[in-house]
Structure formats: structure tokens, C-alpha cells
Motif scaffolding. Structure first.
Motif, short mmCIF file in Angstrom:
data_model
loop_
_atom_site.label_atom_id
_atom_site.label_comp_id
_atom_site.label_asym_id
_atom_site.label_seq_id
_atom_site.Cartn_x
_atom_site.Cartn_y
_atom_site.Cartn_z
N UNK B 503 0.86 -1.18 0.00
CA UNK B 503 0.00 0.00 0.00
C UNK B 503 0.90 1.24 0.00
N UNK B 504 0.86 2.03 -1.08
CA UNK B 504 1.78 3.18 -1.14
C UNK B 504 1.54 4.20 -0.02
N UNK B 505 0.35 4.19 0.53
CA UNK B 505 0.04 5.18 1.57
C UNK B 505 0.62 4.78 2.93
N UNK B 506 1.15 3.54 3.00
CA UNK B 506 1.89 3.13 4.20
C UNK B 506 3.36 3.38 3.87
N UNK B 507 3.79 4.61 4.10
CA UNK B 507 5.06 5.09 3.55
C UNK B 507 6.28 4.29 3.98
N UNK B 508 6.42 4.04 5.28
CA UNK B 508 7.62 3.32 5.77
C UNK B 508 7.74 1.94 5.13
N UNK B 509 6.60 1.25 5.10
CA UNK B 509 6.61 -0.10 4.54
C UNK B 509 6.90 -0.04 3.03
#
Lengths: 197, 597
Positions: B503-509
Motif C-alpha cells: 500500500x503506497x500510503x503506508x510510507x515506511x513499509x
């Protein structure tokens, strides 16, 4: 009747609905209508225009420079960008609330629309309204297009009947937002009537 | 009953009136609304599809036309390049039922890679082309196009331009659709199997037939002459004809010739129209096609006429014509003084520039940002592709180094990986583009041992052209659930080193995933999965809290249009914000709250 109306703003401001309502109202009053829209890449935050041409004499879908009777301006710099379209005795209805492009925020250019508004008031016949402020009264900026349409109708320069516009708005606007849109139209109509005189 | 419709709607209504049996296309501005209109109108009995690309669309339609059915194919001009392989051969084979290929040109260009001219493609393929000047004409002309196609048993091209496609007018619409009756495919290997001997024979037939079509077109109702007989004439086509007509309505002393069928050239019509003309100005868009045809015609018939236009710099070589541009050209040509009614604009204030940008909350912004952060300090090649995400090139993201054509991102990343083993090559490709022309590139990359990371920006739609479905979204245009075709399974089937979804909106991951994939040798893919904000409306909003130190990192790093400055302070425009939370994750002092309902 021959009437050329240019609607301009920034992608996402609701210009297409405004041009659709004007075209449908003119058709309902028995006129021949042609219009043209900006569709595609420019819709993503770029400048957009709609040209509505009422009358049998219009061949080009785009209004020639100096022939627009009315500009419905959703953003002050966009009105200036399109000012060559306006006829010498035409009217510009202008929302003075600026839409700041990302490029302005990045460069810190400080663009806020005031220079545009000043230019317009010294160069053209115009009705200036802070659309943000007017829309806050109604609870959402989403009514800007209907507000501006109301101003155009109230000014008398649109050349279309108030009742016709109201009945088209009733058909085009979702039921749950109809009441607020009607209020926006009527508020605009009063502004147009007062300032247009 | 008259109905007020878009030009593309008028084309669709005309095709329905012609009893079209099958319609296929691939979305592309300015052509997309033709298929969309067909889907919205009553069309029981019509096979309708968004094909995976233009080549597939044309081939599906060709089989229908071999069977005597009426077939419509729609695309934008660059789509015709993709479909050119079947088109060139089909021109030799011909059809039984009427087949119309709509290829919408984009002068400007407004939303395209090229300013190519489909009329030249028609000439190149040796098949007729129709060039409507208005939505009203388009409605009638598409019906004529089907009739000519059937009469001469050849596919024909229908070439509207943006202002016709996206102009609105009233046309006589009906909700009664009667599909054309057809006999079905009659096996005939001597006709439908293309072999060198058949091509040789048919080449001759085509050339002979095109002379006859040119004669037929000489009496076609949309090839017209208006105004008085004059020594100075104007020749125009398509929308430029309307611009010329708009200006010349006050100058009926000037002859206006309009050619609606550029190929095969209606020679007898033109010879008659040019009788007594000493000088003719050609006003057209994209390329000086008619101008060159007139020069040829003048040479062939020893006409004493001077031909002016793009080749003589009387008309701009590039860009879109306009009512005003054409008026200025005509004033100059006819020695008419400038129109005093136009406002003086010499003292305009400096206008803000508004390049198109990714929408506020667009997940592509987060995907690009994650790759940018993960690869900071590394030597990289970022190969973009065609779609909304081409806008990843804009500042401050600056994440598109190349963009060429549909699908080229994957193959060009491969090229960079071979030419520079030290750099990290990335391809960015959307889900619809992946299905259209990305898959073959991935196969090529694996087979030829590339070292690339493919970023699939999967927003579950074809966003740029108006949210059309594609094989990954499941529901097709017939309204059936065909099952979602899994991008992951396709990639796994091809045999990549690694295929991972994030998920691009989970930046760190997302950053960690990019780093991990980039470190592996070979072909890897990261599927950045998050829906387009225009199809899944979010009620979430982010807000700037009092702990904001006004460092403006959120604006400088993301360039999200919802972030602006008011009185020198960062504010979030609640109307634009979707609460994606990218700025919240970028903020160094946790001063952005929200992403709540």
C-alpha cells in the motif's frame, strides 16, 4: 438571440456543470446552442474553459476573441487569461478567491489573485464576488458554480429566464444538495441584480 | 427527438442508427466517449467491449466485418499506430460488412504524444477517410462511412478532431436500435487468407478502386463550395472549415472550398471548384495534407494556381487552429484590417502557470515518493509510461526520466539496465497500460536477463481517460463479471525474481519494500495498490495542528495541491484533501493530524 458565454476556471471547480445548465436552459427556451469543453490532461488542476454559443450564427465551437458577451470566471487569474475573448461592452463575473497552483506554493511567489482583481476592475465591466465567503454562508464551497450562475442570471447579461434556469438546476443537481444549491442560486441572483445595475 | 450531445455522443448515435453490430475500442482522449455513449444507450444485440488495446479491438472487429456485420472501432490517433499492423493488411483483404475505424486526432496536442495526422494514415493504407467538421455532421457522416465501406468492401477511417469530439450540438437521436442483419462468415481462403500473391492482386484492385471512390466522393454532399466565384479562394477541412466559415460569413465575396474526404482525393470536384481561382489558401491542422494534394493536382493538370498554407508559412506548422488564429490568417490573406473590437492586452499582469498535476490524495504521488526516498543517493533510471502517472514528472517529485509511448517504460528500463550495469532502472506503469502493452515487455525483460524493478501503479481503473474498466477490474462492458485477471499471477507466471504488493500510503513499509526489491538482481515487480481517489471517495481529512513549525517540508516534498500557504502559513484545503496521510508521514514534527472521517 445571439449570445456567447465563456466559462473559465481551474480543473475540478465545477465549470462543466455550469456550462451544461446554461446550454440546457437556452435549448429549453428554443435557441440553437453549441458548446465546447476542455477534457483530458488539463482537467488535473490546469486551466479549463467552456464555450457556450447561443444562436444560429455560430459556426466555430470556440468563441472568437472580442465576441464573448459574458465571462463566468471561477478564478481571477483565469478571467485575465481569457480576457481577450470578452467584447468591449461585455461583462465579467469574477470569483475573487484565488486557486493557488502548486508551482506558486513551491516558489513562494505569493500569488493571491489581488493583482488580477485590480486589473479586471480597472479594465472591464465586472461583478466581483468573494465566492469562498459566499459559499461559507451555505456551508460548502461546492456551490460556487450555481452561485456564479445566479449572479449571471441576476445581472441580466445572461439573457435567460430565471424560471428556466431554476427548472434546469432542479433536474441537474442531486436531490440532497438541491436546497443548498437553490439558496446559492438565489443569493447569487440578488448579488447580480444589485451589482449589475 | 433532438438531443444535445457531445460530438463523440453524436458519432455513437450515428453508429447505432447505422445498425452497428459490434463496437470495440481502447480509451484515449479525445475518443473515449464514443464507446461510453454506446454503453449508456439501448443496445440490445450489440457486442460492446473495451478491448485490451487498439490492435485487439481492430482484429475483433475485422472478423465481425468479414462475417457481414457492421463493425465500429474507436481509438485516438496514437492508438492507430498500435493497430497499424492489422490495419495495413486488412486494407488489402477488405471486408464484407461495413467497418469504420474512428481515429480521433488531437491538434495541439492537448492530451497526446504526437501531432500526427490520421488522413496520412488513410493515404498510407490506401483506404478512404471521412473528416467531419461538427457534431451534427459527424452524426450523418458516420452513417455514410458505413455505407461507403460496404459499397466498396473496404474498411474506412473516420477522423474527428478534439473540437468535434468534445463539442456539443443537437442531433436527431432515437432510442430504437435495430442491429443490421448479416449472413455470417462464408469461408473463402482465396479472399481471407493474406498471401503474397493475393496482396499483389489486391494492391492493383485497391489502386483502381480508389480512382472510382475519388470520383464518387466528387459528388459527396459534404464536399462543398460556398461564396462567390473569386480569384482568391480558401480551402479548409474539418474544424478549420468552421473557423473559416465563421470569419467568411461577413465576406461572401470569397470562395470557400471544403474537402470532407481527403483520401481518395475528389479530383473532379476540386478541378471544378478551382476553376477561375488564381490563388488558394489551405487551412488545415496537423499536416499540410490537402495542400500537398493540391500541389500534385495542380502539377498533374497544369493548373495556373498558387497554393498557400503550411508549406508557405501562411498557416502555422504546428498546434491547434482557432477561430482567432484562422481569422488573423484570413485577414492577412484578404488584406482586411484588424478587428478593432478586441480588447488591448498589452498590459496584462503576469499570470500564474498551472501545469496539470496529480490530484490531491492521488496514490501515485505516494508511490513515486516512496521510490524517491528509498533510492536517495543511488544512480537511477526512472522510466515512465502513458497515464495520469506521467504527471509524476512534475516538481517536486521529478520522478519521470523518460516517457515515450504505451508500454515503453518496461522495455526502456531494460535497455538502461543493459547499457549501464551500475544504475538501478525502474519502470512505472499503470494497471490498464500493463494489460494494454506492458506484459510482452516483462516477458522480454525476463527472457533477456534484465535487472529492473517494475512498479505497477494499480489504482484499479483507467483514470486519465475517464475511469474505464480493464481486465484487472472484472466487470466488462457487456455488464458481465469476467473475473478479475490477477496482475500478481501473471507476473508470477512469467517467473520474476520477486513479486510483492504494498500500500503506497503506508510510507515506511513502501520505502522498505522498494529498498528490498532494488537490492535483488533480476526482474522484480512491486504492485503499489491503492484505488484512484475519483472512484473511491474518501471523507477523511488531514489538518495542520498548532505544533506546525512552518518548515514547509510537506509542500516541498510532496507538491500536493491541497497544501497551500495562507498568510505565510501552511494550510490544508479541506475541499481537496482526501486524508491520504502522505503529508502527515512526511512531517518532521508530527504537526499534521487527522486522516479521520
Amino acid at each position: 438571440m445571439n449570445k456567447d458565454i465563456l466559462i473559465c476556471g481551474v480543473g475540478g471547480q465545477g465549470t462543466v456543470l455550469a456550462s451544461g445548465i446554461i446550454a440546457a436552459s437556452a435549448l429549453a427556451e428554443g435557441h440553437i446552442v453549441h458548446s465546447a469543453e476542455t477534457i483530458g490532461m488539463a482537467q488535473r488542476g490546469g486551466p479549463v474553459t467552456s464555450h457556450v454559443r447561443i444562436g444560429a450564427d455560430a459556426y466555430s465551437p470556440l468563441i472568437p476573441f472580442g465576441k464573448a458577451d459574458l465571462i463566468l470566471g471561477f478564478e481571477p487569474s483565469e478571467v485575465v487569461r481569457n480576457i481577450r475573448y470578452l467584447s468591449k461592452d461585455g461583462l465579467a463575473i469574477v470569483n475573487t478567491a484565488a486557486v493557488k497552483p502548486v508551482t506558486a506554493s513551491l516558489s513562494g511567489s505569493g500569488y493571491d489573485g489581488t493583482e488580477m482583481t485590480a486589473y479586471l476592475s480597472s479594465h472591464t465591466r465586472c461583478i466581483l464576488t468573494d465566492g469562498d465567503k459566499e459559499c461559507q454562508k451555505l456551508g460548502s464551497a461546492k456551490f460556487l458554480n450555481i452561485l456564479l450562475l445566479g449572479i449571471a442570471a441576476g445581472s441580466g447579461d445572461l439573457g435567460l429566464q430565471k424560471d428556466t434556469l431554476v427548472s434546469v438546476i432542479e433536474k441537474r443537481v442531486p436531490a440532497k444538495f438541491l436546497e443548498a444549491n437553490m439558496q446559492a442560486f438565489l443569493n447569487g441572483f440578488e448579488i447580480g441584480k444589485t451589482k449589475g445595475e | 427527438m433532438k438531443e444535445y450531445v457531445m460530438g463523440n455522443g453524436a458519432i455513437a448515435l450515428g453508429a447505432l442508427k447505422a445498425g452497428v453490430n459490434i463496437a470495440c475500442g481502447y480509451p484515449g482522449t479525445p475518443s473515449s466517449e464514443i464507446i461510453e455513449t454506446l454503453a449508456k444507450r439501448p443496445h440490445e444485440g450489440l457486442h460492446l467491449e473495451w478491448s485490451v488495446n487498439e490492435k485487439a479491438a481492430l482484429e475483433v472487429a475485422a472478423a465481425a466485418a468479414y462475417s457481414g456485420a457492421r463493425a465500429l472501432v474507436t481509438m485516438k490517433q496514437v492508438g492507430l499506430n498500435v493497430a497499424s499492423d492489422p490495419l495495413m493488411s486488412l486494407a488489402y483483404v477488405g471486408v464484407e460488412g461495413g467497418m469504420v475505424i474512428v481515429s480521433a486526432d488531437d491538434p495541439g496536442p492537448i492530451s497526446s504524444q504526437t501531432e500526427q495526422d490520421t488522413r496520412r494514415f488513410a493515404d498510407f493504407a490506401r483506404i478512404p477517410v471521412f473528416d467531419p467538421a461538427s457534431p451534427e455532421e459527424a452524426f450523418e457522416m458516420i452513417q455514410d462511412a458505413f455505407a461507403y465501406s460496404e459499397k466498396y468492401k473496404t474498411p474506412v477511417i473516420f477522423r474527428p478532431t478534439t473540437r468535434v469530439d468534445h463539442g456539443y450540438a443537437s442531433v436527431e437521436a432515437s432510442d430504437t436500435y435495430v442491429p443490421k442483419a448479416y449472413d455470417g462468415f462464408q469461408k473463402d481462403a482465396g479472399r481471407f487468407v493474406i498471401f503474397p500473391r493475393l496482396s499483389y492482386k489486391n494492391h492493383g484492385r485497391m489502386e483502381e478502386r480508389n480512382v472510382r471512390i475519388g470520383e464518387d466522393f466528387s459528388s459527396y454532399k459534404f464536399n462543398t463550395v460556398e461564396g462567390a466565384a473569386s480569384e482568391k479562394a480558401v480551402l479548409a477541412s474539418g474544424i478549420s472549415y468552421m473557423y473559416a466559415k465563421e470569419f467568411l460569413k461577413d465576406h461572401p465575396e470569397v470562395k470557400l472550398i471544403r474537402v470532407a474526404t481527403a483520401y481518395p482525393l475528389p479530383e473532379s470536384f476540386l478541378l471544378k471548384a478551382l476553376d477561375g481561382v488564381r490563388e488558394v489558401l489551405c487551412i488545415e491542422e496537423l499536416s499540410p495534407y490537402l495542400e500537398e494534394q493540391l500541389l500534385k493536382l495542380a502539377g498533374k493538370h497544369h493548373l495556373s494556381v498558387t497554393v498557400l498554407g503550411k508549406l508557405t508559412s501562411h498557416v502555422p506548422a504546428m498546434g491547434e487552429n482557432s477561430a482567432d488564429g484562422v481569422a488573423a490568417i484570413l485577414r492577412d490573406y484578404l488584406n482586411i484590417s484588424a478587428d478593432p473590437a478586441v480588447n488591448d492586452t498589452t498590459d496584462l499582469p503576469e499570470l500564474p502557470v498551472r501545469p496539470p498535476v496529480l490530484c490531491a490524495g492521488c496514490p501515485h504521488r505516494a508511490s513515486f515518493y516512496a521510490v524517491k526516498k528509498a533510492m536517495a543517493g543511488e544512480k537511477t533510471y526512472y522510466c515512465g509510461d502513458i497515464g495520469c502517472y506521467t504527471l509524476g514528472n512534475s516538481m517536486p517529485l521529478d520522478m519521470v526520466d523518460t516517457c515515450l509511448c504505451m508500454g515503453a517504460g518496461v522495455t526502456m528500463a531494460q535497455g538502461f539496465s543493459h547499457i549501464d550495469g551500475d544504475g538501478k532502472a525502474f519502470a512505472f506503469i499503470g494497471d490498464s497500460t500493463f494489460f494494454a502493452s506492458g506484459i510482452t515487455g516483462v516477458v522480454n525483460a525476463v527472457f533477456n536477463e534484465a535487472d529492473i524493478t517494475i512498479c505497477i501503479l494499480d489504482n484499479s481503473t483507467t483514470a486519465m481517460t475517464g475511469h474505464q474498466p480493464h481486465p484487472g477490474t472484472g466487470i466488462n462492458l457487456m455488464g458481465h463479471d469476467a473475473g478479475k485477471i490477477s496482475i500478481t499471477k501473471i507476473l508470477e507466471g512469467i517467473g520474476l525474481q520477486k513479486v510483492v504488493t504494498v500500500d503506497p500510503l503506508d510510507l515506511d513499509k513502501a520505502i522498505a519494500t522498494v529498498k528490498e526489491c532494488a537490492a535483488i538482481k533480476g526482474v522484480k515487480a512491486i504492485i503499489f495498490k491503492s484505488p484512484c481517489i475519483a472512484i473511491e471517495k474518501s471523507k477523511k481529512k488531514c489538518t495542520v495542528t498548532e505544533s506546525c513549525i512552518n518548515c514547509k517540508k510537506c509542500i516541498r516534498e510532496t507538491g500536493c495541491p491541497a497544501l497551500t500557504l495562507a498568510d505565510g502559513k501552511v494550510v490544508i484545503d479541506a475541499l481537496l484533501c482526501t486524508g491520504c496521510g502522505l503529508c502527515r508521514q512526511v512531517c518532521p514534527v508530527n504537526a499534521i493530524g487527522g486522516d479521520e472521517e
